[in-house]
Design a protein around this motif. Structure first.
Motif, PDB file in Angstrom:
ATOM      1  N   ALA A  11     -70.565  23.551 -20.165  1.00  0.00           N
ATOM      2  CA  ALA A  11     -70.205  23.929 -21.528  1.00  0.00           C
ATOM      3  C   ALA A  11     -68.707  23.770 -21.703  1.00  0.00           C
ATOM      4  O   ALA A  11     -67.941  23.777 -20.735  1.00  0.00           O
ATOM      5  N   THR A  12     -68.313  23.633 -22.945  1.00  0.00           N
ATOM      6  CA  THR A  12     -66.909  23.549 -23.301  1.00  0.00           C
ATOM      7  C   THR A  12     -66.749  24.064 -24.727  1.00  0.00           C
ATOM      8  O   THR A  12     -67.740  24.349 -25.409  1.00  0.00           O
ATOM      9  N   THR A  13     -65.532  24.156 -25.160  1.00  0.00           N
ATOM     10  CA  THR A  13     -65.257  24.567 -26.541  1.00  0.00           C
ATOM     11  C   THR A  13     -64.288  23.566 -27.170  1.00  0.00           C
ATOM     12  O   THR A  13     -63.633  22.794 -26.467  1.00  0.00           O
ATOM     13  N   VAL A  14     -64.235  23.592 -28.485  1.00  0.00           N
ATOM     14  CA  VAL A  14     -63.278  22.777 -29.230  1.00  0.00           C
ATOM     15  C   VAL A  14     -62.425  23.699 -30.087  1.00  0.00           C
ATOM     16  O   VAL A  14     -62.850  24.799 -30.451  1.00  0.00           O
ATOM     17  N   ALA A  15     -61.222  23.247 -30.398  1.00  0.00           N
ATOM     18  CA  ALA A  15     -60.314  24.058 -31.202  1.00  0.00           C
ATOM     19  C   ALA A  15     -60.668  24.046 -32.681  1.00  0.00           C
ATOM     20  O   ALA A  15     -60.394  25.009 -33.396  1.00  0.00           O
ATOM     21  N   LYS A  16     -61.292  22.931 -33.124  1.00  0.00           N
ATOM     22  CA  LYS A  16     -61.649  22.851 -34.537  1.00  0.00           C
ATOM     23  C   LYS A  16     -62.872  21.960 -34.709  1.00  0.00           C
ATOM     24  O   LYS A  16     -63.204  21.145 -33.857  1.00  0.00           O
ATOM     25  N   ILE A  22     -64.443  17.087 -31.096  1.00  0.00           N
ATOM     26  CA  ILE A  22     -65.766  17.172 -30.466  1.00  0.00           C
ATOM     27  C   ILE A  22     -65.927  16.040 -29.446  1.00  0.00           C
ATOM     28  O   ILE A  22     -66.340  16.281 -28.303  1.00  0.00           O
ATOM     29  N   ALA A  23     -65.572  14.821 -29.822  1.00  0.00           N
ATOM     30  CA  ALA A  23     -65.699  13.678 -28.916  1.00  0.00           C
ATOM     31  C   ALA A  23     -64.843  13.862 -27.666  1.00  0.00           C
ATOM     32  O   ALA A  23     -65.294  13.597 -26.547  1.00  0.00           O
ATOM     33  N   GLU A  24     -63.621  14.325 -27.839  1.00  0.00           N
ATOM     34  CA  GLU A  24     -62.737  14.549 -26.689  1.00  0.00           C
ATOM     35  C   GLU A  24     -63.300  15.610 -25.757  1.00  0.00           C
ATOM     36  O   GLU A  24     -63.277  15.446 -24.533  1.00  0.00           O
ATOM     37  N   ALA A  25     -63.812  16.692 -26.315  1.00  0.00           N
ATOM     38  CA  ALA A  25     -64.375  17.766 -25.490  1.00  0.00           C
ATOM     39  C   ALA A  25     -65.616  17.303 -24.736  1.00  0.00           C
ATOM     40  O   ALA A  25     -65.793  17.610 -23.553  1.00  0.00           O
ATOM     41  N   VAL A  26     -66.481  16.553 -25.407  1.00  0.00           N
ATOM     42  CA  VAL A  26     -67.698  16.038 -24.767  1.00  0.00           C
ATOM     43  C   VAL A  26     -67.328  15.106 -23.620  1.00  0.00           C
ATOM     44  O   VAL A  26     -67.871  15.216 -22.515  1.00  0.00           O
ATOM     45  N   ASN A  27     -66.397  14.193 -23.849  1.00  0.00           N
ATOM     46  CA  ASN A  27     -66.009  13.255 -22.802  1.00  0.00           C
ATOM     47  C   ASN A  27     -65.310  13.941 -21.636  1.00  0.00           C
ATOM     48  O   ASN A  27     -65.546  13.593 -20.477  1.00  0.00           O
ATOM     49  N   GLU A  28     -64.492  14.922 -21.921  1.00  0.00           N
ATOM     50  CA  GLU A  28     -63.846  15.686 -20.850  1.00  0.00           C
ATOM     51  C   GLU A  28     -64.900  16.394 -19.994  1.00  0.00           C
ATOM     52  O   GLU A  28     -64.850  16.359 -18.759  1.00  0.00           O
ATOM     53  N   LEU A  29     -65.869  17.010 -20.654  1.00  0.00           N
ATOM     54  CA  LEU A  29     -66.933  17.714 -19.933  1.00  0.00           C
ATOM     55  C   LEU A  29     -67.765  16.745 -19.097  1.00  0.00           C
ATOM     56  O   LEU A  29     -68.037  16.994 -17.911  1.00  0.00           O
ATOM     57  N   LEU A  55     -70.097  23.960 -35.554  1.00  0.00           N
ATOM     58  CA  LEU A  55     -69.781  22.561 -35.245  1.00  0.00           C
ATOM     59  C   LEU A  55     -70.806  21.665 -35.922  1.00  0.00           C
ATOM     60  O   LEU A  55     -71.945  21.566 -35.480  1.00  0.00           O
ATOM     61  N   ASP A  56     -70.378  21.024 -36.996  1.00  0.00           N
ATOM     62  CA  ASP A  56     -71.325  20.212 -37.759  1.00  0.00           C
ATOM     63  C   ASP A  56     -70.744  18.902 -38.285  1.00  0.00           C
ATOM     64  O   ASP A  56     -71.278  18.298 -39.202  1.00  0.00           O
ATOM     65  N   THR A  57     -69.642  18.430 -37.676  1.00  0.00           N
ATOM     66  CA  THR A  57     -69.040  17.190 -38.158  1.00  0.00           C
ATOM     67  C   THR A  57     -69.387  15.978 -37.290  1.00  0.00           C
ATOM     68  O   THR A  57     -69.081  14.847 -37.669  1.00  0.00           O
ATOM     69  N   MET A  58     -70.034  16.218 -36.145  1.00  0.00           N
ATOM     70  CA  MET A  58     -70.396  15.111 -35.258  1.00  0.00           C
ATOM     71  C   MET A  58     -71.453  15.586 -34.273  1.00  0.00           C
ATOM     72  O   MET A  58     -71.425  16.721 -33.817  1.00  0.00           O
ATOM     73  N   PHE A  59     -72.367  14.684 -33.932  1.00  0.00           N
ATOM     74  CA  PHE A  59     -73.333  14.967 -32.883  1.00  0.00           C
ATOM     75  C   PHE A  59     -72.670  14.702 -31.523  1.00  0.00           C
ATOM     76  O   PHE A  59     -72.120  13.609 -31.320  1.00  0.00           O
ATOM     77  N   PRO A  60     -72.719  15.645 -30.583  1.00  0.00           N
ATOM     78  CA  PRO A  60     -72.171  15.371 -29.254  1.00  0.00           C
ATOM     79  C   PRO A  60     -72.805  14.139 -28.595  1.00  0.00           C
ATOM     80  O   PRO A  60     -72.128  13.380 -27.900  1.00  0.00           O
ATOM     81  N   ALA A  61     -74.087  13.916 -28.844  1.00  0.00           N
ATOM     82  CA  ALA A  61     -74.762  12.744 -28.273  1.00  0.00           C
ATOM     83  C   ALA A  61     -74.118  11.444 -28.739  1.00  0.00           C
ATOM     84  O   ALA A  61     -74.106  10.459 -27.998  1.00  0.00           O
ATOM     85  N   ASP A  77     -79.505  16.355 -29.559  1.00  0.00           N
ATOM     86  CA  ASP A  77     -78.647  17.456 -29.998  1.00  0.00           C
ATOM     87  C   ASP A  77     -79.529  18.543 -30.594  1.00  0.00           C
ATOM     88  O   ASP A  77     -80.448  18.255 -31.370  1.00  0.00           O
ATOM     89  N   LEU A  78     -79.215  19.786 -30.249  1.00  0.00           N
ATOM     90  CA  LEU A  78     -79.975  20.939 -30.721  1.00  0.00           C
ATOM     91  C   LEU A  78     -79.026  22.037 -31.165  1.00  0.00           C
ATOM     92  O   LEU A  78     -77.867  22.083 -30.743  1.00  0.00           O
ATOM     93  N   ASP A  79     -79.539  22.940 -32.003  1.00  0.00           N
ATOM     94  CA  ASP A  79     -78.756  24.115 -32.396  1.00  0.00           C
ATOM     95  C   ASP A  79     -78.819  25.153 -31.292  1.00  0.00           C
ATOM     96  O   ASP A  79     -79.894  25.434 -30.745  1.00  0.00           O
TER      97      ASP A  79
END
Length: 127
Positions: A11-16, A22-29, A55-61, A77-79
């Motif tokens: 798991a990870t978090t994003v600042a906004k 979201i993309a940066e956090a997913v790739n880092e994870l 978080l609703d501006t991009m799908f992590p997938a 992607d799921l809620d």
């Protein structure tokens, strides 16, 4: 060696709530999970992402699918279930991989504020 399906959590978090964040956090994870578990995209059975409702501006997938070799990996992607007082701006992951290693050998990665979710799995203990 017998290969089996194993689960890797993280798991990870994003600042906004922004696609780039979201993309940066997913790739880092995913970079951390891959580095500690040393699997290839072709070993992945499937990947489940959950996000908190904020978080609703991009799908992590969508970010994961752009990784080399990940274009044919089954992603969804799921809620994340909403629980009062739970961590906000959080992306969770469950990767199922084929591997000859035991489940106990899988390294689960919790980054940023998500480290508070599983302090017992802090990456520092694996260093």
């Amino acid at each position: 060696m017998e290969w089996k399906v194993r689960g890797i959590r993280g798991a990870t978090t994003v600042a906004k709530n922004a696609p780039r964040a979201i993309a940066e956090a997913v790739n880092e994870l995913l970079d951390e999970i891959e580095a500690h578990n040393q699997f290839r995209a072709e070993d992945i059975v499937c990947v489940f992402f959950t996000t908190t409702a904020d978080l609703d501006t991009m799908f992590p997938a969508a970010a994961a699918r752009k990784r080399p070799g990940w274009d044919h990996v089954p992603l969804i992607d799921l809620d994340q279930m909403k629980v009062k007082g739970s961590l906000e701006y959080c992306i969770r992951i469950l990767i199922q991989v084929n591997t000859p290693h035991a489940q106990s050998a899988m390294v689960h990665c919790y980054l940023r504020q998500a480290q508070n979710l599983r302090p017992d799995l802090d990456l520092q203990i694996y260093s």
